[in-house]
Design an enzyme around this catalytic site. Sequence first.
Site, PDB file in Angstrom:
ATOM      1  N   ASP A  12      -1.628 -17.330  -6.051  1.00 62.53           N
ATOM      2  CA  ASP A  12      -0.413 -17.189  -6.603  1.00 62.53           C
ATOM      3  C   ASP A  12       0.314 -18.437  -7.161  1.00 62.53           C
ATOM      4  O   ASP A  12       1.526 -18.531  -7.035  1.00 62.53           O
ATOM      5  CB  ASP A  12       0.570 -16.345  -6.001  1.00 62.53           C
ATOM      6  CG  ASP A  12       0.042 -15.068  -5.517  1.00 62.53           C
ATOM      7  OD1 ASP A  12      -1.151 -14.686  -5.943  1.00 62.53           O
ATOM      8  OD2 ASP A  12       0.853 -14.316  -4.603  1.00 62.53           O
ATOM      9  N   LYS A 110      -3.406  -8.653  -8.245  1.00 62.72           N
ATOM     10  CA  LYS A 110      -3.009  -7.840  -6.852  1.00 62.72           C
ATOM     11  C   LYS A 110      -1.560  -7.488  -7.009  1.00 62.72           C
ATOM     12  O   LYS A 110      -1.124  -7.976  -7.649  1.00 62.72           O
ATOM     13  CB  LYS A 110      -3.298  -8.536  -5.732  1.00 62.72           C
ATOM     14  CG  LYS A 110      -2.609  -9.785  -5.391  1.00 62.72           C
ATOM     15  CD  LYS A 110      -2.899 -10.636  -4.317  1.00 62.72           C
ATOM     16  CE  LYS A 110      -1.980 -11.902  -4.082  1.00 62.72           C
ATOM     17  NZ  LYS A 110      -0.666 -11.419  -4.052  1.00 62.72           N
ATOM     18  N   CYS A 155       1.501 -14.710   1.132  1.00 62.51           N
ATOM     19  CA  CYS A 155       0.513 -14.318   0.536  1.00 62.51           C
ATOM     20  C   CYS A 155      -0.794 -15.311   1.115  1.00 62.51           C
ATOM     21  O   CYS A 155      -1.636 -14.819   1.427  1.00 62.51           O
ATOM     22  CB  CYS A 155       0.299 -14.385  -0.919  1.00 62.51           C
ATOM     23  SG  CYS A 155       1.486 -12.834  -1.662  1.00 62.51           S
TER      24      CYS A 155
HETATM   25  C1  VGL Z   1       4.577 -13.483  -2.430  1.00 62.05           C
HETATM   26  C2  VGL Z   1       6.435 -12.431  -2.211  1.00 62.05           C
HETATM   27  C3  VGL Z   1       6.277 -11.503  -2.794  1.00 62.05           C
HETATM   28  C4  VGL Z   1       3.613 -14.557  -2.362  1.00 62.05           C
HETATM   29  C5  VGL Z   1       4.444 -12.557  -3.449  1.00 62.05           C
HETATM   30  O1  VGL Z   1       2.799 -14.986  -3.233  1.00 62.05           O
HETATM   31  O2  VGL Z   1       3.661 -15.255  -1.111  1.00 62.05           O
HETATM   32  N1  VGL Z   1       5.751 -13.630  -1.858  1.00 62.05           N
HETATM   33  N2  VGL Z   1       5.216 -11.417  -3.590  1.00 62.05           N
END
Ligand code: VGL
Length: 201
Positions: A12, A110, A155
Amino acid sequence: MRDATHALIVIDMQNDFCPGGALAVPEGDAIVAGINALMAEFPAVILTQDWHPADHLSFASQHPGKAPMELTEMPYGPQVLWPDHCVQGTQGAAFHPDLDTARADLILRKGFRRGIDSYSAFFENDRTTPTGLEGYLRTRGITKLTFVGLATDFCVNYSAVDATRLGFETELREDLARAIDLGGSLAAAREGMREAGVRIA
Ligand code: VGL
Ligand code: ZN
């Protein structure tokens, strides 16, 4: 170069998780150059991309009376409510402009189902719905994984713990990850990863 069974999983590295983004992780952008450099050592590089519909139920905006960072109950358990982030097709969902995305073999999206969040690169937050990544890695003969990216305590943590559960030899490069750290979540994540058998480097 690591051996052919070792993959780098970059979690991410998107604009919304970097300073100026909707769910900015402190120093989120400070790890981009190091991650790019590390890619050269790996025969396999996989990127994940948080990819939510605009009305995703992990967004506080979908729960009248709730504010970001509050908890709610979902059918699959407790869920932190986030500010709207990583909405499909937006600049916020795009990768950090300096990330070397050209080097990626696979980009795994995702969190695309409205009713269920997906922190882990392997399973959605019900802990049972697979994303397909396990099959991809196994059919490529990959048995070892190194994780970097955002956020260490969400994540990255969920992905690394699931990787050990699935039998992958799993390492976190903590110097190339950054945390949200919500109410002690970073310490809890570190503890959970250690217990699961993640090597924290
Ligand atoms: C994430 C919160 C919501 C992450 C993704 O990538 O850690 N955290 N969505
Ligand atoms: Zn998200």
